[in-house]
Scaffold this motif. Sequence first.
Motif, PDB file in Angstrom:
ATOM      1  N   PHE A  72       0.845  -1.192   0.000  1.00  0.00           N
ATOM      2  CA  PHE A  72       0.000   0.000   0.000  1.00  0.00           C
ATOM      3  C   PHE A  72       0.884   1.247   0.000  1.00  0.00           C
ATOM      4  N   VAL A  73       0.298   2.350  -0.446  1.00  0.00           N
ATOM      5  CA  VAL A  73       1.004   3.616  -0.589  1.00  0.00           C
ATOM      6  C   VAL A  73       0.427   4.619   0.396  1.00  0.00           C
ATOM      7  N   VAL A  74       1.313   5.366   1.039  1.00  0.00           N
ATOM      8  CA  VAL A  74       0.888   6.402   1.985  1.00  0.00           C
ATOM      9  C   VAL A  74       1.426   7.750   1.525  1.00  0.00           C
ATOM     10  N   ASP A  75       0.533   8.711   1.420  1.00  0.00           N
ATOM     11  CA  ASP A  75       0.883  10.099   1.094  1.00  0.00           C
ATOM     12  C   ASP A  75       1.021  10.844   2.420  1.00  0.00           C
ATOM     13  N   VAL A  76       2.217  11.377   2.703  1.00  0.00           N
ATOM     14  CA  VAL A  76       2.491  12.043   3.978  1.00  0.00           C
ATOM     15  C   VAL A  76       2.852  13.502   3.709  1.00  0.00           C
ATOM     16  N   ARG A  77       2.073  14.407   4.284  1.00  0.00           N
ATOM     17  CA  ARG A  77       2.316  15.843   4.136  1.00  0.00           C
ATOM     18  C   ARG A  77       2.886  16.366   5.455  1.00  0.00           C
ATOM     19  N   VAL A  78       4.126  16.841   5.388  1.00  0.00           N
ATOM     20  CA  VAL A  78       4.909  17.142   6.590  1.00  0.00           C
ATOM     21  C   VAL A  78       5.049  18.647   6.768  1.00  0.00           C
ATOM     22  N   THR A  79       4.879  19.120   8.008  1.00  0.00           N
ATOM     23  CA  THR A  79       5.039  20.540   8.309  1.00  0.00           C
ATOM     24  C   THR A  79       6.463  20.826   8.765  1.00  0.00           C
ATOM     25  N   GLU A  80       6.735  22.113   8.975  1.00  0.00           N
ATOM     26  CA  GLU A  80       8.076  22.516   9.407  1.00  0.00           C
ATOM     27  C   GLU A  80       8.394  22.089  10.846  1.00  0.00           C
ATOM     28  N   GLN A  81       7.410  21.512  11.544  1.00  0.00           N
ATOM     29  CA  GLN A  81       7.657  21.042  12.911  1.00  0.00           C
ATOM     30  C   GLN A  81       8.507  19.772  12.939  1.00  0.00           C
ATOM     31  N   TYR A  82       8.614  19.093  11.811  1.00  0.00           N
ATOM     32  CA  TYR A  82       9.367  17.838  11.740  1.00  0.00           C
ATOM     33  C   TYR A  82      10.216  17.816  10.476  1.00  0.00           C
ATOM     34  N   THR A  83      11.345  17.130  10.549  1.00  0.00           N
ATOM     35  CA  THR A  83      12.053  16.783   9.314  1.00  0.00           C
ATOM     36  C   THR A  83      11.404  15.529   8.739  1.00  0.00           C
ATOM     37  N   LEU A  84      11.645  15.276   7.469  1.00  0.00           N
ATOM     38  CA  LEU A  84      11.122  14.052   6.873  1.00  0.00           C
ATOM     39  C   LEU A  84      11.704  12.822   7.567  1.00  0.00           C
ATOM     40  N   GLU A  85      12.963  12.910   7.970  1.00  0.00           N
ATOM     41  CA  GLU A  85      13.592  11.780   8.658  1.00  0.00           C
ATOM     42  C   GLU A  85      12.942  11.507  10.000  1.00  0.00           C
ATOM     43  N   GLU A  86      12.582  12.562  10.724  1.00  0.00           N
ATOM     44  CA  GLU A  86      11.916  12.372  12.020  1.00  0.00           C
ATOM     45  C   GLU A  86      10.565  11.692  11.852  1.00  0.00           C
ATOM     46  N   VAL A  87       9.804  12.132  10.854  1.00  0.00           N
ATOM     47  CA  VAL A  87       8.500  11.513  10.601  1.00  0.00           C
ATOM     48  C   VAL A  87       8.672  10.047  10.222  1.00  0.00           C
ATOM     49  N   LEU A  88       9.639   9.763   9.388  1.00  0.00           N
ATOM     50  CA  LEU A  88       9.894   8.383   8.972  1.00  0.00           C
ATOM     51  C   LEU A  88      10.262   7.505  10.168  1.00  0.00           C
ATOM     52  N   ASP A  89      11.071   8.020  11.073  1.00  0.00           N
ATOM     53  CA  ASP A  89      11.440   7.253  12.262  1.00  0.00           C
ATOM     54  C   ASP A  89      10.231   6.942  13.136  1.00  0.00           C
ATOM     55  N   ILE A  90       9.353   7.924  13.300  1.00  0.00           N
ATOM     56  CA  ILE A  90       8.140   7.712  14.107  1.00  0.00           C
ATOM     57  C   ILE A  90       7.260   6.650  13.463  1.00  0.00           C
ATOM     58  N   ILE A  91       7.103   6.715  12.161  1.00  0.00           N
ATOM     59  CA  ILE A  91       6.269   5.733  11.456  1.00  0.00           C
ATOM     60  C   ILE A  91       6.839   4.331  11.627  1.00  0.00           C
ATOM     61  N   ARG A  92       8.124   4.179  11.392  1.00  0.00           N
ATOM     62  CA  ARG A  92       8.737   2.850  11.480  1.00  0.00           C
ATOM     63  C   ARG A  92       8.678   2.279  12.884  1.00  0.00           C
TER      64      ARG A  92
END
Length: 354
Positions: free
Chosen positions: A244-264
């Motif tokens: 499955f595919v997830v579309d993630v829209r990230v704000t300036e409160q997080y880096t993309l790497e931080e969001v990815l770590d939380i998801i994993r």
Amino acid sequence: MWNQQLYDDAVTLLKGLISIPSLSREEQGTAQLIADFLKERNIPYQQHLNNIWAKNKHFDPAKPVIVFNSHHDTVKPNPQYTRDPFSPDVEDGKLFGLGSNDAGGCLVSLIATFLHFYDRSDMAYNIILTATAEEEISGVNGIESILSQLPAIDFAIVGEPTQTQLATAEKGLMVLDCAVQGKAGHAARDEGENALYKALPDIEWFRTYRFPKVSDTLGPVKMSVTVINTSNKAHNVVPADCTFVVDVRVTEQYTLEEVLDIIRANVQCEVKPRSLRMRPSGIPLDHPFVQGGLRHGKTTYGSPTTSDQALIPATSIKMGPGDSARSHTADEYIYLDEIRQGIDSYIKLLEEIL
């Protein structure tokens, strides 16, 4: 009107751009048209692939640099078009045609603004105009491919349809490919391990999880599962895999790497990002360009959609004539008055800092 010729030339150029198909990766024709437009005005330009850029006449390496950026590629015509998408027809003050609103009106307004300032020798900044390709697909052969050939950028204006209001922040985008493995079995018997069922808890987590830090401008990080597949085509076989595919829209409160770590840390599936390129971007509200806009009655907002702004490594703002709600729609159009207002707005706000 003091910039009537700029407006007339901008509209003529936009009609020409509309008449030449320029789907992403197929922008050769519009690149040539823009190059010819600059050449006719004795403005030197450079080209890499389908990207065109030019510097102001009195470019001074000691001065900071402002980039005017917009794109000349388009999406494919919406199948519900009722008129020729490549016919630049004017009716009731509207200029119709594919790319008229997104982002042809912005591009020609920025080109007109560049021409207005081109000969000035008394500016505090240099100006570089970039007319770029592959924006609609976030392609690597667009703005990203010429950054190494440009001087360091201090500020960028990204031309996208914002009704000439100030999009002071833009969400980043991360697309995730997720995979779950099960074990095939016959659907009539209690056997196998259904990969679809194994994926459901993770899909539910993506639907319900709320990131704790919320942006004042852009709101929360938003995640949406948009595609689900299995390789199984038979109704009577328990699927052994689910993607499955997830579309993630990230704000300036997080880096993309931080969001990815939380998801994993919260899901069991395998998670692979397609890219970590499309980062959140924006500008401080006390920036002189923003303050000038507020003095002229502009409003500020956070944009949920992405643009080349995500790829420009500098303070930037998204602003331009047209309405984002018309982008990618059938029978796309821009009001001619919006182009006039776009040129005026760019020039007025830049006069205060240049």
